[in-house]
Design a protein around this motif. Sequence first.
Motif, short mmCIF file in Angstrom:
data_model
loop_
_atom_site.label_atom_id
_atom_site.label_comp_id
_atom_site.label_asym_id
_atom_site.label_seq_id
_atom_site.Cartn_x
_atom_site.Cartn_y
_atom_site.Cartn_z
N GLU A 196 0.84 -1.20 0.00
CA GLU A 196 0.00 0.00 0.00
C GLU A 196 0.87 1.25 0.00
N ILE A 197 0.46 2.23 -0.81
CA ILE A 197 1.09 3.54 -0.81
C ILE A 197 -0.02 4.54 -0.55
N SER A 198 -0.07 5.06 0.67
CA SER A 198 -1.19 5.91 1.08
C SER A 198 -0.94 7.38 0.79
N LEU A 199 -2.00 8.15 0.85
CA LEU A 199 -1.94 9.58 0.63
C LEU A 199 -1.26 10.28 1.80
N PHE A 200 -1.52 9.80 3.02
CA PHE A 200 -0.97 10.39 4.23
C PHE A 200 -0.17 9.34 5.00
N ASP A 201 0.76 9.80 5.79
CA ASP A 201 1.54 8.92 6.65
C ASP A 201 0.66 8.43 7.80
N THR A 202 0.40 7.14 7.83
CA THR A 202 -0.44 6.55 8.88
C THR A 202 0.38 5.67 9.82
N GLY A 203 1.69 5.75 9.73
CA GLY A 203 2.55 4.92 10.56
C GLY A 203 2.67 5.44 11.98
N ASP A 204 3.24 4.61 12.83
CA ASP A 204 3.43 4.97 14.23
C ASP A 204 4.53 6.02 14.41
N VAL A 205 5.53 5.99 13.52
CA VAL A 205 6.64 6.93 13.60
C VAL A 205 6.52 7.90 12.43
N PRO A 206 6.28 9.19 12.68
CA PRO A 206 6.13 10.16 11.59
C PRO A 206 7.35 10.16 10.66
N GLY A 207 7.09 10.11 9.37
CA GLY A 207 8.14 10.13 8.36
C GLY A 207 8.73 8.77 8.02
N GLU A 208 8.37 7.75 8.77
CA GLU A 208 8.91 6.41 8.51
C GLU A 208 8.25 5.76 7.29
N GLN A 209 6.99 6.04 7.07
CA GLN A 209 6.23 5.44 5.97
C GLN A 209 6.30 6.34 4.75
N LYS A 210 6.62 5.75 3.58
CA LYS A 210 6.62 6.53 2.34
C LYS A 210 5.18 6.71 1.88
N ILE A 211 4.89 7.89 1.36
CA ILE A 211 3.53 8.22 0.91
C ILE A 211 3.55 8.58 -0.58
#
Length: 179
Positions: free
Chosen positions: A60-75
Amino acid sequence: MVYKFRVILDAEEDIFRDIAIDEQDTLEDFHNAIFNAFGFDGREVASFYTCDETWNQEEEISLFDTGDVPGEQKIMSDYVLADLLDEQNTKIIYVYDFIQMWTFLVELAAIEEPEAGESYPALLFSHGEMPDDAGEKMFEAENADDLYGEFDDEYDEDDLDMLDGGENFEDFGFEENWN
């Protein structure tokens, strides 16, 4: 280069849009082009999903970062189209509005030189009218074992009756009328 995509609504009717977009645009730019081409207002959450040749959903590549650590998930804004899609990797899935679940099969149809004087993204062709709602999705397991797993053979109606055999709520560490 310009990527030309066919974006097909996953529905019984033939509803699709052909969109041209610069290969250096991001998935977020492509998201904006898709929701505009289909007449959505852009207020809902969306995601792209990588997939294999038979449309099996992967990352999945989401529109917003929904991860626990901000900036860790690519959007979406982190992915340039040319880094994700090419002549070998031509398919991606797009889902808009996770309540309605508007699902689109997106396929790269051509990679061409940009046309002089043309601005991108551009809606090239539109076919079919959007329905009022996305319709009901049927999610099915490949076989019954996937649905019930190890419990299928061991299921017993009596297992669901927690008061069977003379037990009462006090045996579970609380009283029946605790509130």
